[in-house]
Design an enzyme around this catalytic site. Structure first.
Site, PDB file in Angstrom:
ATOM      1  N   CYS A  65      -6.587  -9.055  31.586  1.00 44.05           N
ATOM      2  CA  CYS A  65      -7.464 -10.186  31.423  1.00 44.05           C
ATOM      3  C   CYS A  65      -8.219 -10.399  32.875  1.00 44.05           C
ATOM      4  O   CYS A  65      -7.711 -10.687  33.726  1.00 44.05           O
ATOM      5  CB  CYS A  65      -7.023 -11.352  30.579  1.00 44.05           C
ATOM      6  SG  CYS A  65      -8.349 -12.663  30.162  1.00 44.05           S
ATOM      7  N   CYS A  69      -5.883 -18.031  34.045  1.00 45.65           N
ATOM      8  CA  CYS A  69      -5.114 -18.876  33.593  1.00 45.65           C
ATOM      9  C   CYS A  69      -3.828 -18.772  34.247  1.00 45.65           C
ATOM     10  O   CYS A  69      -3.138 -17.900  33.856  1.00 45.65           O
ATOM     11  CB  CYS A  69      -4.939 -18.810  31.863  1.00 45.65           C
ATOM     12  SG  CYS A  69      -6.696 -18.698  31.171  1.00 45.65           S
TER      13      CYS A  69
HETATM   14  S1  SF4 Z   1      -4.829 -17.155  28.201  1.00 47.01           S
HETATM   15 FE1  SF4 Z   1      -6.435 -16.890  29.991  1.00 47.01          FE
HETATM   16  S2  SF4 Z   1      -5.782 -15.234  31.182  1.00 47.01           S
HETATM   17 FE2  SF4 Z   1      -4.431 -15.262  29.117  1.00 47.01          FE
HETATM   18  S3  SF4 Z   1      -5.692 -13.746  27.821  1.00 47.01           S
HETATM   19 FE3  SF4 Z   1      -6.426 -15.861  27.292  1.00 47.01          FE
HETATM   20  S4  SF4 Z   1      -8.252 -16.075  28.747  1.00 47.01           S
HETATM   21 FE4  SF4 Z   1      -7.119 -14.314  29.761  1.00 47.01          FE
END
Ligand code: SF4
Length: 418
Positions: A65, A69
């Site tokens: 990703c 986060c």
């Molecule tokens: S929580 Fe944040 S880092 Fe994890 S997959 Fe979703 S957008 Fe991506």
């Protein structure tokens, strides 16, 4: 009146507690814990009886990703050794979903890592929803694809999605400490878009990221303000290789207090114990069922849960029943008119309902699995002893032995856990 009597009385009337009362729940002592669970349990049984809704996660696209986060094992720069794969084909996703449904799940949660879907991604998910509903038209499908652009929620709705999950995760004031690549306002906007398109909104939080009691109360009241049908409560799984790997802040008692606070603030909303259930509640999981009316069956997005059969055994042993496809999750007053869903009589509390069932989905990737989910004075000074303002709970020991990266199910050659 005692704090817990006040909270129970309000919950039975669908009236939220004051902020001070919600904080007081988090500050109760271990000696008061069973009384807190019992009070929240009365509210839970009023609106959801002894039913437990089972939800099943299918990770459509794992890892890599571009977002950051901090809690998430799929984030930019994550060193967690998770499964990484691109979009599952519709038949692969439908096969994984069918395993969950066969295990007792009435909702399938389709999750994909990433900032948000492209229009092409919406087409893929639409094909996947069709494949799942071709196999069983009664399965509820919740999509969890990140931030939505204009018209994407409407397209998902038209494709047959029942719900959309996007968690707020933490309070607005601390959101920037957790994620820098998008904002709290972005998340609120996506939940609002899903709601506006007629999708059942699912939005929850992650506890255990170093937040204060005030942050937890802030996010739960903010969630209530968005009027979701379901609120997943995730307990951070501190994955090795992520910035929050050292954040072992939760005890089973703390988790139960958090669940109870959420139940009192959201008395008639589906409260789901989401990621981290096995890692943090451990042998106290059955007490969580007295508060929450929903869990995930089997595995999470990038970590493994306990065996699906153990989930089913736990529900039965604790005296609860798995909610069937023919039963309606939400109380009658929350089921939209003309939806065909019977809902429950408010006063009858629950039993069997009729109709389809609305409710809500997950989330890990965009949730906590880090994987990837009035009488104020009376409250604070009521008969229930408190452990002191701002109590974060005793520090939990790091149970890294309980964190298992998912190596089966979607994206592997091995059968899913359901
Ligand atoms: S929580 Fe944040 S880092 Fe994890 S997959 Fe979703 S957008 Fe991506």
């Amino acid at each position: 009146m005692d704090l817990l009597d006040i909270l129970t009385d309000k919950g039975l009337r669908r009236e939220p507690p004051t902020r001070e009362e919600a904080l007081a729940v988090l500050a109760t002592t271990d000696d008061q814990l069973l009384d807190v669970v019992a009070a929240a349990g009365r509210v839970r049984r009023q609106w959801f009886g002894r039913r437990v809704k089972l939800n099943y996660l299918v990770n459509l696209k794992s890892g890599l990703c571009p977002e950051d986060c901090s809690y998430c094992s799929q984030r930019l720069g994550s060193k967690a050794e998770i499964l990484k794969y691109t979009w599952l084909k519709p038949d692969q996703a439908a096969e994984a979903a069918a395993a969950g449904v066969a295990g007792g799940a009435k909702r399938v949660c389709l999750v994909a890592s990433g900032r948000g879907p492209t229009d092409r991604d919406i087409d893929r998910v639409a094909d996947t929803i069709a494949a799942i509903k071709d196999a069983d038209e009664n399965v509820e499908v919740c999509a969890c694809l990140g931030l939505l652009s204009d018209n994407q929620a409407e397209r998902l709705k038209a494709a047959g999605a029942d719900a959309y999950n996007h968690n707020l995760n933490t309070s607005e004031s601390t959101y920037g400490d957790i994620t820098t690549t998008h904002t709290y306002a972005d998340r609120v906007d996506t939940v609002t878009k899903a709601h506006g398109a007629g999708l059942s909104a699912c939005s929850g939080l992650i506890a255990g990221m170093g937040e204060s009691d005030e942050d937890l109360v802030d996010v739960v009241f903010a969630l209530r303000g968005l009027d979701p049908d379901s609120v997943p409560v995730n307990f951070l799984i501190p994955f090795e290789g992520t910035p929050l790997a050292e954040e072992w802040n939760l005890t089973p008692q703390r988790c139960l207090r958090i669940l109870a606070m959420v139940r009192f603030v959201c008395p008639d909303i589906e409260v789901r114990i989401a990621g981290g259930r096995e890692v943090h509640l451990r042998s106290m999981q059955p007490l969580g069922l007295h508060i929450a009316n929903s869990i995930f069956l089997g595995d999470y997005l990038t970590s493994e849960g306990q065996a699906g059969q153990a989930d089913l055994d736990m529900i039965k042993d604790a005296g609860f029943e798995v909610e069937g496809a023919e039963q309606t999750t939400l109380p009658r007053h929350r089921v939209p008119a003309g939806s065909g869903c019977g809902g429950h009589q408010e006063a009858e509390a629950c039993g069997t309902g009729g109709g389809c069932g609305t409710g809500c989905g997950p989330c890990g990737g965009h949730g906590a699995e880090a994987t990837a989910a009035g009488e104020a004075g009376g409250a604070a000074s009521g008969a229930v002893e408190t452990a002191g303002a701002g109590t974060a709970g005793a520090e939990d020991e790091a149970r890294t032995d309980l964190v298992r990266v998912r190596r089966r199910g979607a994206g592997t050659e091995l059968a899913p856990n359901a």
